[in-house]
Motif scaffolding. Structure first.
Motif, short mmCIF file in Angstrom:
data_model
loop_
_atom_site.label_atom_id
_atom_site.label_comp_id
_atom_site.label_asym_id
_atom_site.label_seq_id
_atom_site.Cartn_x
_atom_site.Cartn_y
_atom_site.Cartn_z
N UNK A 1 12.44 -0.19 18.05
CA UNK A 1 13.44 -0.63 19.02
C UNK A 1 14.83 -0.05 18.79
N UNK A 2 14.96 0.74 17.73
CA UNK A 2 16.25 1.33 17.38
C UNK A 2 16.71 0.88 16.00
N UNK A 3 16.10 -0.19 15.48
CA UNK A 3 16.49 -0.67 14.14
C UNK A 3 16.23 0.38 13.08
N UNK B 1 16.37 3.64 13.90
CA UNK B 1 17.04 4.86 14.31
C UNK B 1 16.41 5.51 15.53
#
Lengths: 196, 193
Positions: free
Chosen positions: A40-42, A44
């Protein structure tokens, strides 16, 4: 990398832009850096090179050419470099400096942006881009800049490789920097930084 | 756990709003690692921070400074539980010239600030505030909610990811001109509404 013997580079002002604009900037997109969120972007944002089918021609000049720059920005402090014959250049580059309307400069006077760099398709791969890049770096250093920034996109893999090879490091990835527009395939902004 | 009651308010609430502390201890952070100079992307890796330090967003600009900096007529403020002594608060910006985060888009809202009193963290106050902010942005016709945070704020990153946000941008030089935050990396989270 072949050298470019007797390739004169000239520093010019905005009066050169009609000539500057004769150098094509378009290129074929045959590969791109696919943008993948990790967790989810945690974790990167991953970039992975993928082929593009079918390939398509990307032309930054299509809607906004060098002739338009003067309408949107005060070019007083910019530098323009032309490679080869001044009346029919084979390559060109421009550096933006001390211009409040250029977001990447963040209002700072110790940062420059390589605004544009282009080499005629018949002359690509001959070191002309490297010579232009070196001139832009030297000019920025002379102005006391500590960093040169360059915006490109995930669809311009060759530019990314070129900047990485020149010592730049990726400073920013922005998946939503550009409006969606007509194409369903939104480009991702990549900003490369060279510490001077 | 009883769900906190959320009150919608205008800028007159900011004195009460500002009583909610926003500071937090940075004990872990997302370390920023370039993959192959960046050609492979930017990796974020959770790491401990030694020694931990207190991060205080209110040190440079508090909610009491907002009226002097921005036209707040299209902003919404939310207070949790007691409006006089709130357990938490949130602010949403919309259609405000001069707020660069809004990108000049009228279909975008920015969750400008969200804070929960340290004694009330982990009890759903943030989620309730976030839910009201989302509902308000939807009512105003927004298609996206945008939130800025930093790699030093892991709690916020996990919270936004849990709320359904996805990471839109990583910017390593966003705060380069700001000595207090030059080493921090900006993260932009987006929620499609």
């Amino acid at each position: 990398m072949p050298t470019v013997p007797d390739m004169p580079l000239r520093l010019a002002g905005p009066e050169c832009l009609a000539t500057y604009a004769t150098v094509p900037i378009s290129f074929w997109v045959r590969r791109e850096l696919a943008v993948e969120l990790v967790d989810g972007g945690l974790g990167g944002i991953r970039l992975a090179e993928h082929p593009v089918e079918p390939p398509y021609l990307r032309d930054y000049d299509r809607y906004y050419t060098p002739m338009h720059w003067t309408e949107t920005h005060d070019l007083n402090y910019w530098a323009f470099f032309l490679a080869g014959d001044l009346s029919a250049p084979v390559g060109a580059a421009s550096v933006a400096y001390d211009t409040p309307s250029v977001p990447l400069l963040q209002g700072r006077r110790d940062v420059a942006e390589l605004w544009d760099i282009r080499v005629h398709p018949d002359r690509r791969g001959q070191g002309i881009g490297s010579a232009l890049f070196a001139a832009a770096v030297a000019w920025s250093r002379e102005r006391g800049c500590v960093q040169l920034r360059i915006e490109t996109q995930n669809t311009n893999v060759d530019a990314c490789r070129f900047y990485a090879h020149k010592g730049c490091r990726l400073g920013a990835i922005h998946r939503l920097a550009y409006p969606l527009g007509a194409s369903a395939n939104r480009e991702t902004m990549l900003v490369w930084c060279l510490d001077l | 756990m009883t769900l906190p009651k959320i009150h919608l308010a205008g800028p007159e609430c900011l004195a009460a709003y500002a009583t909610v502390p926003i500071s937090f201890w940075v004990r872990r952070e997302l370390a920023v690692e370039l993959v192959d100079r960046g050609l492979g992307g930017i990796r974020l890796v959770e790491q401990p921070v030694e020694p931990p330090y207190l991060r205080e967003y209110d040190r440079d600009e508090t909610p009491l400074d907002w009226p002097g900096s921005f036209d707040l007529s299209n902003w919404a403020f939310f207070l949790a539980d007691d409006p006089e002594a709130p357990a938490g608060a949130a602010a949403v910006a919309h259609n405000t010239p001069g707020v660069n985060m809004l990108e000049g888009r009228s279909d975008l809202a920015v969750l400008w600030d969200i804070r929960v009193h340290p004694d009330r963290r982990g009890q759903g106050v943030g989620a309730a505030l976030f839910g009201e902010a989302v509902a308000w942005a939807r009512e105003r016709g927004c298609t996206q909610l945008k939130i800025e945070t930093q790699t030093a704020n892991i709690g916020a990153c996990h919270f936004y990811a849990r709320m359904g946000c996805r990471l839109g941008a990583i910017n390593r030089f966003a705060y380069a001109g700001d000595p207090a935050a030059a080493e921090e990396t900006m993260l932009l989270w987006y929620l499609d509404l």
